[in-house]
Every structure is written in C-alpha cells, then in structure tokens.
Design a protein around this motif. Structure first.
Motif, PDB file in Angstrom:
ATOM      1  N   ALA A 143       0.838  -1.206   0.000  1.00 43.84           N
ATOM      2  CA  ALA A 143       0.000   0.000   0.000  1.00 43.84           C
ATOM      3  C   ALA A 143       0.873   1.257   0.000  1.00 43.84           C
ATOM      4  O   ALA A 143       0.579   2.220  -0.723  1.00 43.84           O
ATOM      5  CB  ALA A 143      -0.934   0.001   1.207  1.00 43.84           C
ATOM      6  N   HIS A 150       1.915   1.989  -3.313  1.00 47.63           N
ATOM      7  CA  HIS A 150       0.781   2.194  -4.215  1.00 47.63           C
ATOM      8  C   HIS A 150       0.581   1.023  -5.173  1.00 47.63           C
ATOM      9  O   HIS A 150       0.102   1.197  -6.285  1.00 47.63           O
ATOM     10  CB  HIS A 150       0.913   3.513  -4.993  1.00 47.63           C
ATOM     11  CG  HIS A 150       0.977   4.704  -4.103  1.00 47.63           C
ATOM     12  ND1 HIS A 150      -0.151   5.354  -3.675  1.00 47.63           N
ATOM     13  CD2 HIS A 150       2.027   5.329  -3.526  1.00 47.63           C
ATOM     14  CE1 HIS A 150       0.205   6.342  -2.882  1.00 47.63           C
ATOM     15  NE2 HIS A 150       1.514   6.348  -2.763  1.00 47.63           N
ATOM     16  N   TRP A 190      -1.718  -1.390  -5.388  1.00 51.06           N
ATOM     17  CA  TRP A 190      -3.013  -1.668  -4.761  1.00 51.06           C
ATOM     18  C   TRP A 190      -3.457  -3.112  -4.934  1.00 51.06           C
ATOM     19  O   TRP A 190      -3.982  -3.704  -3.992  1.00 51.06           O
ATOM     20  CB  TRP A 190      -4.068  -0.698  -5.292  1.00 51.06           C
ATOM     21  CG  TRP A 190      -3.658   0.720  -5.094  1.00 51.06           C
ATOM     22  CD1 TRP A 190      -3.435   1.650  -6.059  1.00 51.06           C
ATOM     23  CD2 TRP A 190      -3.354   1.366  -3.844  1.00 51.06           C
ATOM     24  NE1 TRP A 190      -3.018   2.833  -5.494  1.00 51.06           N
ATOM     25  CE2 TRP A 190      -2.963   2.693  -4.134  1.00 51.06           C
ATOM     26  CE3 TRP A 190      -3.372   0.969  -2.518  1.00 51.06           C
ATOM     27  CZ2 TRP A 190      -2.608   3.605  -3.157  1.00 51.06           C
ATOM     28  CZ3 TRP A 190      -3.009   1.881  -1.535  1.00 51.06           C
ATOM     29  CH2 TRP A 190      -2.636   3.178  -1.858  1.00 51.06           C
ATOM     30  N   GLN A 191      -3.262  -3.704  -6.096  1.00 49.07           N
ATOM     31  CA  GLN A 191      -3.701  -5.090  -6.287  1.00 49.07           C
ATOM     32  C   GLN A 191      -2.910  -6.030  -5.392  1.00 49.07           C
ATOM     33  O   GLN A 191      -3.477  -6.940  -4.795  1.00 49.07           O
ATOM     34  CB  GLN A 191      -3.581  -5.504  -7.762  1.00 49.07           C
ATOM     35  CG  GLN A 191      -4.228  -6.854  -8.052  1.00 49.07           C
ATOM     36  CD  GLN A 191      -5.704  -6.878  -7.715  1.00 49.07           C
ATOM     37  OE1 GLN A 191      -6.482  -6.087  -8.207  1.00 49.07           O
ATOM     38  NE2 GLN A 191      -6.113  -7.806  -6.853  1.00 49.07           N
ATOM     39  N   PHE A 202      -8.131  -0.012  -0.426  1.00 52.00           N
ATOM     40  CA  PHE A 202      -7.239  -0.390  -1.521  1.00 52.00           C
ATOM     41  C   PHE A 202      -8.020  -0.538  -2.836  1.00 52.00           C
ATOM     42  O   PHE A 202      -7.536  -0.155  -3.901  1.00 52.00           O
ATOM     43  CB  PHE A 202      -6.497  -1.690  -1.213  1.00 52.00           C
ATOM     44  CG  PHE A 202      -5.642  -1.635   0.028  1.00 52.00           C
ATOM     45  CD1 PHE A 202      -5.145  -0.441   0.524  1.00 52.00           C
ATOM     46  CD2 PHE A 202      -5.332  -2.804   0.710  1.00 52.00           C
ATOM     47  CE1 PHE A 202      -4.353  -0.404   1.654  1.00 52.00           C
ATOM     48  CE2 PHE A 202      -4.540  -2.779   1.846  1.00 52.00           C
ATOM     49  CZ  PHE A 202      -4.055  -1.574   2.322  1.00 52.00           C
ATOM     50  N   GLN A 203      -9.209  -1.112  -2.753  1.00 50.54           N
ATOM     51  CA  GLN A 203     -10.024  -1.271  -3.952  1.00 50.54           C
ATOM     52  C   GLN A 203     -10.427   0.092  -4.509  1.00 50.54           C
ATOM     53  O   GLN A 203     -10.432   0.297  -5.726  1.00 50.54           O
ATOM     54  CB  GLN A 203     -11.257  -2.129  -3.655  1.00 50.54           C
ATOM     55  CG  GLN A 203     -10.911  -3.589  -3.474  1.00 50.54           C
ATOM     56  CD  GLN A 203     -12.073  -4.436  -2.986  1.00 50.54           C
ATOM     57  OE1 GLN A 203     -12.955  -3.960  -2.278  1.00 50.54           O
ATOM     58  NE2 GLN A 203     -12.058  -5.711  -3.353  1.00 50.54           N
ATOM     59  N   LYS A 258      -8.690   2.883  -4.128  1.00 50.26           N
ATOM     60  CA  LYS A 258      -7.465   3.458  -4.708  1.00 50.26           C
ATOM     61  C   LYS A 258      -7.165   2.815  -6.066  1.00 50.26           C
ATOM     62  O   LYS A 258      -6.758   3.495  -6.999  1.00 50.26           O
ATOM     63  CB  LYS A 258      -6.275   3.253  -3.777  1.00 50.26           C
ATOM     64  CG  LYS A 258      -6.421   3.908  -2.423  1.00 50.26           C
ATOM     65  CD  LYS A 258      -6.012   5.326  -2.454  1.00 50.26           C
ATOM     66  CE  LYS A 258      -6.006   5.854  -1.029  1.00 50.26           C
ATOM     67  NZ  LYS A 258      -5.627   7.219  -0.942  1.00 50.26           N
ATOM     68  N   LEU A 259      -7.365   1.495  -6.137  1.00 50.54           N
ATOM     69  CA  LEU A 259      -7.122   0.798  -7.393  1.00 50.54           C
ATOM     70  C   LEU A 259      -8.068   1.309  -8.477  1.00 50.54           C
ATOM     71  O   LEU A 259      -7.658   1.554  -9.617  1.00 50.54           O
ATOM     72  CB  LEU A 259      -7.282  -0.716  -7.204  1.00 50.54           C
ATOM     73  CG  LEU A 259      -7.005  -1.592  -8.416  1.00 50.54           C
ATOM     74  CD1 LEU A 259      -5.563  -1.426  -8.900  1.00 50.54           C
ATOM     75  CD2 LEU A 259      -7.271  -3.055  -8.064  1.00 50.54           C
ATOM     76  N   GLU A 274      -6.912   4.661  -9.572  1.00 51.73           N
ATOM     77  CA  GLU A 274      -5.717   4.515 -10.399  1.00 51.73           C
ATOM     78  C   GLU A 274      -6.084   4.086 -11.823  1.00 51.73           C
ATOM     79  O   GLU A 274      -5.506   4.579 -12.795  1.00 51.73           O
ATOM     80  CB  GLU A 274      -4.780   3.490  -9.759  1.00 51.73           C
ATOM     81  CG  GLU A 274      -3.403   3.453 -10.355  1.00 51.73           C
ATOM     82  CD  GLU A 274      -2.495   2.531  -9.580  1.00 51.73           C
ATOM     83  OE1 GLU A 274      -2.456   1.335  -9.934  1.00 51.73           O
ATOM     84  OE2 GLU A 274      -1.836   3.010  -8.632  1.00 51.73           O
TER      85      GLU A 274
END
Length: 186
Positions: A78, A81, A83-84, A118-119, A121-122, A125
């Motif tokens: 994280a 960055h 994310w996955q 995270f999802q 942010k992904l 992105e």
C-alpha cells in the motif's frame, strides 16, 4: 472320635472374623489399585492435554507469525501504491488470522476496511490511467498533425496523470522546438 471332639470345641466365629478381615483387606487393596489406575489415567490425560495445548499454542504462534508477515506485506504494498498486491496480501492475511485470538473481530474489521480502501485506490488509479491514455493519444495525434499547441496542452494533461511519462515530455519538448522554429521563420 478324638479329632471330632476338637472341631466341636473350635470357635467358628474366629474364622468369620478372619474371613471378614481378609475380604476387607482385599476390597481395600482392590480400591487402592483402582484409585492408582484412575490417578494414572488422569495423569496420562493431563499429559495429553498439556501436549495438545502446547501444540495448539505453537500452531497459533506460527499462524500469528504468518499473519503478521502478510500484514506487513500488504502495508508495504500500500505504501508503494501497488493496490492489487495490497489487496491480495490483505486477503491472505485475513485467512491466516486465528479465530481464537482476542482481537479477531477487530483485526477482521481493520483488514476489511483496508481492502475497501485499496479497492477504491485501485479504481481511482485505473480511471487516472484511462484518462492518461486518452490524453497521450490526443497529444500524439495532434503532434502528428503538426498542431503543436494542442499537442503540448494534451501532453501536459497527460503528465498530470503520469508525471514520469517520457513520451509526453518528448512531445512537449519537440512541439516547443517546432513552435520556436515556426516563430523564427516568420
């Protein structure tokens, strides 16, 4: 006849007392043996329980160690960055979490919240990447059509989404050079 007279004079109650004492001692010895067997069985069971508790403790410690490692990996991903990767590590960490741990519910809630972040942010992105691709394509198209100002404008927008893109920087540089040359010719 003389032997028979002795038997008639023997007090048979003595035999009853001896028999009773013998039976009492035999029962006492049998009870003691039974108690010893119970004590031994309890000791064996306690030893087995201690071994099982020790094994369970070792297994919980190993699971916690694996959980902590995966948690650190998802936190590191994280920070970078990625994310996955962060999502994948967080899901694996969730599987390693010991349901018997005191902070199980709290840890699960925290991991679920992290995965959701995270999802998000992904997704952001991915949207940013799609916008970047659109802008860099427009910049390329305008550059190829000798529309230098538009090429610069779209390249700058592309750099807003990917500041390190070499192609966008090249288009800006070459377009400015072309504009400067065009101004010199006039």
């Amino acid at each position: 006849p003389s032997v028979i007279s002795y038997y008639t004079q023997i007090d048979c109650a003595v035999f009853d007392d001896l028999t009773s004492d013998f039976k009492s001692k035999a029962e006492s010895e049998q009870q003691q043996k039974h108690n010893e067997q119970d004590t031994l069985a309890k000791a064996i069971d306690e030893g087995i329980k201690i071994d099982k508790d020790r094994t369970d403790a070792i297994n919980r410690a190993e699971k916690r160690k694996a959980f902590d490692k995966l948690k650190n990996q998802y936190k590191d991903s994280a920070r970078e960055h990625c994310w996955q990767d962060a999502i994948d590590y967080a899901r694996k960490a969730k599987q390693e979490l010991d349901e018997k741990s005191l902070d199980f519910s709290l840890e699960i809630s925290n991991i679920d919240a992290d995965i959701e972040e995270f999802q998000s942010k992904l997704s952001e992105e991915r949207v940013r990447f799609e916008i970047f691709k659109k802008e860099i394509k427009l910049a390329r198209d305008f550059f190829n059509e000798n529309l230098w100002q538009e090429a610069i404008s779209h390249s700058e927008k592309a750099l807003d989404y990917n500041a390190d893109d070499v192609e966008a920087k090249r288009i800006i540089s070459e377009s400015r050079l072309k504009l400067d040359n065009k101004d010199k010719i006039k």
